[in-house]
Design a protein around this motif. Sequence first.
Motif, PDB file in Angstrom:
ATOM      1  N   ASN A  29      48.844  75.894 -76.254  1.00 26.06           N
ATOM      2  CA  ASN A  29      49.192  75.246 -77.407  1.00 26.06           C
ATOM      3  C   ASN A  29      48.900  73.655 -77.166  1.00 26.06           C
ATOM      4  OD1 ASN A  29      51.941  75.071 -76.382  1.00 26.06           O
ATOM      5  ND2 ASN A  29      52.791  75.998 -78.318  1.00 26.06           N
ATOM      6  N   PHE A  30      48.636  73.174 -75.971  1.00 22.42           N
ATOM      7  CA  PHE A  30      49.031  71.777 -76.185  1.00 22.42           C
ATOM      8  C   PHE A  30      47.476  71.352 -74.974  1.00 22.42           C
ATOM      9  CE2 PHE A  30      51.301  73.892 -72.210  1.00 22.42           C
ATOM     10  CZ  PHE A  30      50.463  73.481 -71.231  1.00 22.42           C
ATOM     11  N   LYS A  31      47.260  70.307 -75.054  1.00 18.13           N
ATOM     12  CA  LYS A  31      45.548  70.125 -74.642  1.00 18.13           C
ATOM     13  C   LYS A  31      46.236  69.599 -72.566  1.00 18.13           C
ATOM     14  CE  LYS A  31      45.079  67.121 -78.188  1.00 18.13           C
ATOM     15  NZ  LYS A  31      45.147  68.119 -78.803  1.00 18.13           N
ATOM     16  N   MET A  32      45.471  69.221 -71.596  1.00 15.67           N
ATOM     17  CA  MET A  32      45.612  69.043 -70.830  1.00 15.67           C
ATOM     18  C   MET A  32      44.469  68.528 -70.294  1.00 15.67           C
ATOM     19  SD  MET A  32      46.821  73.107 -69.031  1.00 15.67           S
ATOM     20  CE  MET A  32      46.919  72.733 -67.179  1.00 15.67           C
ATOM     21  N   GLY A  33      44.379  67.694 -68.510  1.00 18.29           N
ATOM     22  CA  GLY A  33      43.450  66.516 -68.635  1.00 18.29           C
ATOM     23  C   GLY A  33      44.335  65.466 -67.528  1.00 18.29           C
ATOM     24  N   PHE A  34      42.978  65.157 -66.825  1.00 18.11           N
ATOM     25  CA  PHE A  34      43.337  63.888 -66.103  1.00 18.11           C
ATOM     26  C   PHE A  34      42.519  62.276 -66.370  1.00 18.11           C
ATOM     27  CE2 PHE A  34      42.444  68.110 -63.837  1.00 18.11           C
ATOM     28  CZ  PHE A  34      43.786  67.967 -63.777  1.00 18.11           C
ATOM     29  N   PHE A 305      49.925  66.565 -75.490  1.00 18.54           N
ATOM     30  CA  PHE A 305      49.124  67.438 -73.780  1.00 18.54           C
ATOM     31  C   PHE A 305      49.334  66.076 -73.124  1.00 18.54           C
ATOM     32  CE2 PHE A 305      47.242  62.982 -76.194  1.00 18.54           C
ATOM     33  CZ  PHE A 305      48.302  61.913 -75.644  1.00 18.54           C
ATOM     34  N   ILE A 306      49.189  66.988 -71.799  1.00 12.53           N
ATOM     35  CA  ILE A 306      49.858  66.050 -70.771  1.00 12.53           C
ATOM     36  C   ILE A 306      48.321  65.891 -70.059  1.00 12.53           C
ATOM     37  CG2 ILE A 306      51.866  67.533 -70.679  1.00 12.53           C
ATOM     38  CD1 ILE A 306      50.675  69.304 -68.314  1.00 12.53           C
ATOM     39  N   ILE A 307      48.519  64.474 -69.245  1.00 11.44           N
ATOM     40  CA  ILE A 307      47.618  64.003 -68.066  1.00 11.44           C
ATOM     41  C   ILE A 307      47.450  63.952 -67.525  1.00 11.44           C
ATOM     42  CG2 ILE A 307      45.789  61.963 -68.748  1.00 11.44           C
ATOM     43  CD1 ILE A 307      44.827  63.251 -70.285  1.00 11.44           C
ATOM     44  N   TRP A 308      47.447  64.286 -66.173  1.00 16.40           N
ATOM     45  CA  TRP A 308      48.143  63.874 -65.119  1.00 16.40           C
ATOM     46  C   TRP A 308      47.301  62.897 -63.931  1.00 16.40           C
ATOM     47  CZ3 TRP A 308      51.641  66.762 -62.483  1.00 16.40           C
ATOM     48  CH2 TRP A 308      52.315  66.580 -60.863  1.00 16.40           C
TER      49      TRP A 308
END
Length: 357
Positions: A29-34, A305-308
């Motif tokens: 239920n959350f977005k993931m990205g870089f 969201f989380i951005i690596w």
Amino acid sequence: MKSYVFIFLLLLINCTTEEPTVNVETERNFKMGFTTWSFGPNLDDVNNTYSFIASNTDIYAEYIDNNIPWNAWINHLTLPSAFTNEIEGRSNRKIVGKQLLLSVSLLNTNRDEIAFDFDGSIPFYTKLDDSDIKDGYFKHVSYLVDEFEPDYLVIAIEGNELRLKSPEKWDAYKNLISDVKTRIKQLYPELKISESISLHNLYELEISNPQVFIEDIMTHVNQNDFLSISFYPFLKGLNSKNEFQETLDFLLDHTTSPIAFVETSHLAENLEIPNLNVSIDGNENEQNAYLETLIENADIQGYEFIIWWAHRDFDALWETFPEEVKDIGRIWRDTGLLDENGKERTAFSVWQTNFSR
């Protein structure tokens, strides 16, 4: 700090062996990205970075943390080609079907002053909320929003560090950001806007009256559409799941806003920088433990969201840096989920498993 090496790029971070505990059976239920930070200096490296992002994310970040053409904005002059060419090159690579976070920095590398112009100067001002500064920054941000058409906007990066390093500027900074944010919101009412704060410079601060500082920062940023977090645990000396969790619990205790990690990563190798007197242990298992903990909290707490920061170690890019910025660039070099040769680290399996949910 990263903007030193970012500027150069524009011119062409105790081990655990615990098994993953992320629940992979439930729908994410959350977005993931870089971010689009490239692992190498060549055009093919940049193109490969965007291609990797297209296959392994549902959101990505363009990070604008370098010079601001103040003179052009304030005096109605032609924008520097170094600025427009870079922005055009990146906006032309916009990835179809992925949401976009645009992060823009008002502040310089040290986060104690506004960013330099392209000639190394800064405009004269009495206070940060002088009309020229407000109008110039509004033009800068609105131009970038027009070019990138993002879904999320970080209108200033790591503002809490200005409160630490130049506290006399803090009130005027808040007025400046409030003014620009209001005007941007009027033009783009559906755009979600925030300012980022560095969690490693908020948690367990070694200053007098830290609670006053924390309350001041959080009162300000909790007025945004979402809470934007910059977090590099190794810069705080954190290296275990318990420590990671305690920091994330601290964050949750100070907000009711939707949480987004707009830039984060953790060391997968030891970090040794003799010139900076830096020596920090790091390894794949520790990196994996941090990513697991972050994803667990994203699931349970419903992060936005989380951005690596960088998908792959950027040794090849780092080798091309001028000597004066190599030490700074080394800090984040070995924090990728892939190593410098493109070999997948343990944490990348956790990323893939959860991204596929």
